[in-house]
Design a protein around this motif. Structure first.
Motif, PDB file in Angstrom:
ATOM      1  N   LEU A 288       9.955   7.060  -6.055  1.00 53.59           N
ATOM      2  CA  LEU A 288       9.221   8.332  -6.094  1.00 53.59           C
ATOM      3  C   LEU A 288       8.177   8.342  -7.206  1.00 53.59           C
ATOM      4  N   ARG A 289       8.478   7.693  -8.321  1.00 55.70           N
ATOM      5  CA  ARG A 289       7.507   7.620  -9.419  1.00 55.70           C
ATOM      6  C   ARG A 289       6.305   6.762  -9.040  1.00 55.70           C
ATOM      7  N   LEU A 290       6.537   5.750  -8.190  1.00 54.53           N
ATOM      8  CA  LEU A 290       5.429   4.904  -7.756  1.00 54.53           C
ATOM      9  C   LEU A 290       4.521   5.626  -6.764  1.00 54.53           C
ATOM     10  N   ASP A 291       5.142   6.370  -5.827  1.00 52.81           N
ATOM     11  CA  ASP A 291       4.355   7.011  -4.778  1.00 52.81           C
ATOM     12  C   ASP A 291       5.231   8.028  -4.061  1.00 52.81           C
ATOM     13  N   LEU A 292       4.741   9.235  -3.907  1.00 55.15           N
ATOM     14  CA  LEU A 292       5.537  10.292  -3.288  1.00 55.15           C
ATOM     15  C   LEU A 292       5.857   9.983  -1.828  1.00 55.15           C
ATOM     16  N   ARG A 293       4.869   9.617  -1.044  1.00 56.34           N
ATOM     17  CA  ARG A 293       5.105   9.393   0.392  1.00 56.34           C
ATOM     18  C   ARG A 293       6.023   8.201   0.642  1.00 56.34           C
ATOM     19  N   PHE A 294       5.697   7.057   0.061  1.00 56.36           N
ATOM     20  CA  PHE A 294       6.583   5.907   0.229  1.00 56.36           C
ATOM     21  C   PHE A 294       7.932   6.176  -0.431  1.00 56.36           C
ATOM     22  N   GLY A 295       7.927   6.886  -1.542  1.00 57.00           N
ATOM     23  CA  GLY A 295       9.172   7.221  -2.226  1.00 57.00           C
ATOM     24  C   GLY A 295      10.100   8.057  -1.370  1.00 57.00           C
ATOM     25  N   LEU A 296       9.541   9.014  -0.632  1.00 55.16           N
ATOM     26  CA  LEU A 296      10.373   9.832   0.254  1.00 55.16           C
ATOM     27  C   LEU A 296      10.970   8.997   1.384  1.00 55.16           C
ATOM     28  N   VAL A 297      10.174   8.084   1.931  1.00 58.36           N
ATOM     29  CA  VAL A 297      10.696   7.186   2.976  1.00 58.36           C
ATOM     30  C   VAL A 297      11.826   6.337   2.403  1.00 58.36           C
ATOM     31  N   MET A 298      11.610   5.781   1.224  1.00 57.05           N
ATOM     32  CA  MET A 298      12.639   4.947   0.599  1.00 57.05           C
ATOM     33  C   MET A 298      13.898   5.759   0.297  1.00 57.05           C
ATOM     34  N   ALA A 299      13.719   6.992  -0.170  1.00 59.94           N
ATOM     35  CA  ALA A 299      14.880   7.845  -0.457  1.00 59.94           C
ATOM     36  C   ALA A 299      15.680   8.112   0.813  1.00 59.94           C
TER      37      ALA A 299
END
Length: 164
Positions: free
Chosen positions: A66-77
């Motif tokens: 999430l710190r790296l990128d909100l959109r990709f971070g949400l997918v990863m979460a």
């Protein structure tokens, strides 16, 4: 470049051969799930709630993404939550089944990874930077997004020499 672009560009430098990228699209999800499965025991009962080492590690990894990128971070979460759910299901199985799934996914995933790096002719990124063990799963998500025509600005920022 943003932190996301820097992390992905550094990882991508080790993954230029399309065959290597293809093996990573299979091997990394296997390893990712295997680690969560293997860390889904022991289970701490919190009186109506459950806590496992996998959940703690997934929370920390989710914050990293999430710190790296909100959109990709949400997918990863979301992927981490799904893996934790699968991990809990497998952790309830007999020890031999739980270990069989966890170790089987882990070993086969790494074999696939090393085949990819044989094609690449280059060592894996984690040999030089342990952080790449966390960036690898994000790289897979980013590559899938790029294949779908998403996040072209990130793709353009991290592209290097043309793949083999």
């Amino acid at each position: 470049m943003t932190a996301l672009q820097t992390a992905l560009a550094s990882y991508a430098a080790y993954h230029r051969d399309r065959r290597n990228v293809a093996t990573h699209l299979v091997g990394i999800p296997m390893i990712f799930l295997a680690v969560v499965v293997l860390l889904s025991r022991p289970v701490l009962d919190l009186g109506g709630g459950t806590l496992t080492p996998a959940m703690l590690l997934s929370f920390a990894a989710g914050l990293f993404y999430l710190r790296l990128d909100l959109r990709f971070g949400l997918v990863m979460a979301l992927l981490l939550v799904g893996c934790c759910m699968i991990g809990l299901l497998l952790a309830q199985m007999a020890t031999s089944a739980w270990l069989g799934w966890g170790l089987g996914l882990f070993v086969v995933g790494w074999i696939i990874q090393f085949v990819g790096h044989w094609f690449e002719g280059r060592k894996p990124a984690f040999v030089d930077d342990l952080k790449s063990l966390l960036v690898g799963p994000l790289f897979v998500v980013a590559e899938l997004a790029f294949m779908l025509g998403l996040r072209r600005e990130v793709q353009a920022a991290i592209s290097g020499p043309a793949p083999h």
